[in-house]
Design a protein around this motif. Sequence first.
Motif, PDB file in Angstrom:
ATOM      1  N   PRO A  30       0.818  -1.216   0.000  1.00  0.00           N
ATOM      2  CA  PRO A  30       0.000   0.000   0.000  1.00  0.00           C
ATOM      3  C   PRO A  30       0.851   1.265   0.000  1.00  0.00           C
ATOM      4  O   PRO A  30       1.843   1.369   0.723  1.00  0.00           O
ATOM      5  CB  PRO A  30      -0.820  -0.121   1.290  1.00  0.00           C
ATOM      6  CG  PRO A  30      -0.855  -1.589   1.578  1.00  0.00           C
ATOM      7  CD  PRO A  30       0.471  -2.114   1.129  1.00  0.00           C
ATOM      8  N   SER A  31       0.443   2.234  -0.829  1.00  0.00           N
ATOM      9  CA  SER A  31       1.151   3.516  -0.930  1.00  0.00           C
ATOM     10  C   SER A  31       0.194   4.648  -0.576  1.00  0.00           C
ATOM     11  O   SER A  31      -0.949   4.658  -1.028  1.00  0.00           O
ATOM     12  CB  SER A  31       1.660   3.742  -2.357  1.00  0.00           C
ATOM     13  OG  SER A  31       2.543   2.720  -2.757  1.00  0.00           O
ATOM     14  N   ASP A  39     -13.216  -0.817 -10.969  1.00  0.00           N
ATOM     15  CA  ASP A  39     -12.881  -1.863 -11.938  1.00  0.00           C
ATOM     16  C   ASP A  39     -12.371  -3.134 -11.258  1.00  0.00           C
ATOM     17  O   ASP A  39     -12.205  -4.166 -11.906  1.00  0.00           O
ATOM     18  CB  ASP A  39     -11.782  -1.373 -12.896  1.00  0.00           C
ATOM     19  CG  ASP A  39     -12.311  -0.411 -13.938  1.00  0.00           C
ATOM     20  OD1 ASP A  39     -13.546  -0.303 -14.069  1.00  0.00           O
ATOM     21  OD2 ASP A  39     -11.505   0.237 -14.617  1.00  0.00           O
ATOM     22  N   GLY A  40     -12.084  -3.053  -9.973  1.00  0.00           N
ATOM     23  CA  GLY A  40     -11.551  -4.203  -9.266  1.00  0.00           C
ATOM     24  C   GLY A  40     -10.056  -4.374  -9.410  1.00  0.00           C
ATOM     25  O   GLY A  40      -9.513  -5.445  -9.109  1.00  0.00           O
ATOM     26  N   ARG A  41      -9.362  -3.316  -9.838  1.00  0.00           N
ATOM     27  CA  ARG A  41      -7.918  -3.415 -10.063  1.00  0.00           C
ATOM     28  C   ARG A  41      -7.109  -2.900  -8.880  1.00  0.00           C
ATOM     29  O   ARG A  41      -5.928  -3.196  -8.742  1.00  0.00           O
ATOM     30  CB  ARG A  41      -7.533  -2.618 -11.313  1.00  0.00           C
ATOM     31  CG  ARG A  41      -8.210  -3.092 -12.588  1.00  0.00           C
ATOM     32  CD  ARG A  41      -7.981  -2.116 -13.726  1.00  0.00           C
ATOM     33  NE  ARG A  41      -6.569  -2.017 -14.071  1.00  0.00           N
ATOM     34  CZ  ARG A  41      -6.043  -0.999 -14.731  1.00  0.00           C
ATOM     35  NH1 ARG A  41      -6.808   0.025 -15.091  1.00  0.00           N
ATOM     36  NH2 ARG A  41      -4.751  -0.985 -15.014  1.00  0.00           N
ATOM     37  N   VAL A  42      -7.737  -2.078  -8.032  1.00  0.00           N
ATOM     38  CA  VAL A  42      -7.042  -1.423  -6.929  1.00  0.00           C
ATOM     39  C   VAL A  42      -7.839  -1.612  -5.646  1.00  0.00           C
ATOM     40  O   VAL A  42      -9.076  -1.627  -5.665  1.00  0.00           O
ATOM     41  CB  VAL A  42      -6.859   0.089  -7.236  1.00  0.00           C
ATOM     42  CG1 VAL A  42      -6.444   0.865  -6.002  1.00  0.00           C
ATOM     43  CG2 VAL A  42      -5.819   0.283  -8.334  1.00  0.00           C
ATOM     44  N   VAL A  43      -7.130  -1.772  -4.543  1.00  0.00           N
ATOM     45  CA  VAL A  43      -7.768  -1.805  -3.228  1.00  0.00           C
ATOM     46  C   VAL A  43      -7.252  -0.621  -2.418  1.00  0.00           C
ATOM     47  O   VAL A  43      -6.123  -0.165  -2.588  1.00  0.00           O
ATOM     48  CB  VAL A  43      -7.480  -3.125  -2.479  1.00  0.00           C
ATOM     49  CG1 VAL A  43      -8.163  -4.283  -3.158  1.00  0.00           C
ATOM     50  CG2 VAL A  43      -5.981  -3.380  -2.369  1.00  0.00           C
ATOM     51  N   GLY A  84      -6.533   5.119   3.531  1.00  0.00           N
ATOM     52  CA  GLY A  84      -5.901   6.153   2.718  1.00  0.00           C
ATOM     53  C   GLY A  84      -4.706   5.683   1.925  1.00  0.00           C
ATOM     54  O   GLY A  84      -3.986   6.508   1.340  1.00  0.00           O
ATOM     55  N   ARG A  85      -4.454   4.371   1.855  1.00  0.00           N
ATOM     56  CA  ARG A  85      -3.329   3.829   1.101  1.00  0.00           C
ATOM     57  C   ARG A  85      -3.859   2.923  -0.012  1.00  0.00           C
ATOM     58  O   ARG A  85      -4.864   2.252   0.154  1.00  0.00           O
ATOM     59  CB  ARG A  85      -2.388   3.034   2.000  1.00  0.00           C
ATOM     60  CG  ARG A  85      -1.657   3.934   3.020  1.00  0.00           C
ATOM     61  CD  ARG A  85      -0.889   3.107   4.038  1.00  0.00           C
ATOM     62  NE  ARG A  85      -0.131   3.971   4.944  1.00  0.00           N
ATOM     63  CZ  ARG A  85       1.135   4.290   4.786  1.00  0.00           C
ATOM     64  NH1 ARG A  85       1.807   3.804   3.747  1.00  0.00           N
ATOM     65  NH2 ARG A  85       1.740   5.086   5.637  1.00  0.00           N
ATOM     66  N   TYR A  86      -3.154   2.895  -1.141  1.00  0.00           N
ATOM     67  CA  TYR A  86      -3.647   2.210  -2.340  1.00  0.00           C
ATOM     68  C   TYR A  86      -2.631   1.168  -2.800  1.00  0.00           C
ATOM     69  O   TYR A  86      -1.423   1.360  -2.704  1.00  0.00           O
ATOM     70  CB  TYR A  86      -3.881   3.220  -3.471  1.00  0.00           C
ATOM     71  CG  TYR A  86      -4.871   4.305  -3.102  1.00  0.00           C
ATOM     72  CD1 TYR A  86      -6.214   4.175  -3.433  1.00  0.00           C
ATOM     73  CD2 TYR A  86      -4.453   5.436  -2.401  1.00  0.00           C
ATOM     74  CE1 TYR A  86      -7.126   5.158  -3.084  1.00  0.00           C
ATOM     75  CE2 TYR A  86      -5.375   6.419  -2.058  1.00  0.00           C
ATOM     76  CZ  TYR A  86      -6.694   6.267  -2.401  1.00  0.00           C
ATOM     77  OH  TYR A  86      -7.603   7.244  -2.044  1.00  0.00           O
TER      78      TYR A  86
END
Length: 375
Positions: free
Chosen positions: A334-335, A361-365, A369-371
């Motif tokens: 996570p960033s 889109d289901g590509r990122v969680v 506050g971190r991705y």
Amino acid sequence: MTQDDLALLRLLAAGGASAPRRRLLERYGSPARAIEAGIAAWRDAGLDAAQVRALEAARPSPHARDWLAVPGQRLLGWHDPDYPALLRRMPAPPLGLFVAGDAGLLWHPCVAVVGTRAPTAGGRDHARGFATALARAGLGVCSGLAAGIDTVAHGAALEAGGATIAVLGSGLDRPYPRANAGLLREVAARGVAVSEHPPGTGARREHFPARNRIIAGLSLGTLVVEAAHRSGALITARLAADAGREVFAIPGSIRNPMARGCHRLLRDGAVLVEEPAEVVAALGPVAQALADALRTRLQAPINAAGHACEAVSNASPRPDPDYQRLWSALGHDPSPMDQLLERTGLTAAQASSMLLLMELDGRVVQAHGRYARKS
């Protein structure tokens, strides 16, 4: 009332940590199937012994059942494809929302307009002016139906013919303050009112910080009009910032104690605004992303066992260089947002809108506050 409504009421009544109950819904697709799965499945999802006992004994209250029998009133659960996409991105999102009014407005791009319960005359003017302009620009106005700034903001949005969302820290049949009962009826008739608390629940001090996370979670950004140095509005602003949402503050006189909270936010990095157009311009790209996601959602078939992000999981690829740069900047660890902005050179508004689409889109969680890329 459906079997899923009854089952979801049982899950809500079980109490305790919400993450295991969300996990249970995700595994089984609907509350009824989650209940039918039985004790072993409940434990495997992470429910502790107290929750298991409570879930076995829980029965929907007649009060909640009667409330849900009224047209225009419903219970929106985590499993429901209509559960608002932005709220899903918040830490500890509610397992369910009691809704009175147009639930579709929970997907409408909106701005939280919050502040003190004891505003100055100037603060009231600012709240009215900003809420009116935001509503006329097509943005909804979200607030907490409290006295002061909240009341002015809801009223101005309604007068402008715009959308407004009221989030309560009590049951929707127990407005606080009671003097706002008429305003609540008007919001429910022309906008939407929501609460995570079942009907019959009175206002409690500890409910309001949790209520504020829903206000922040439903909104693209949060505008603090006036706030004392210690104010619930500052909690809403902090939660919004932690989730990567924009925070705006209106400056005031150094002699006005109700401006100190805004000045504190400005020192901490909030965006200083003097005109509503500045808020509209800053949130435009994110609002467009949410509108695009909503159009896709409305074109998709509704499946009671579905998940909001499934509606856009088949979206076309995005070869845009900015998307590619942001995707390359994302890792499996996570960033935080500021790190992604440094890596890509994008603005916060650009990155937020792209991350929203990637998440839908289901590509990122996203968490706290971190991705990160979804495994």
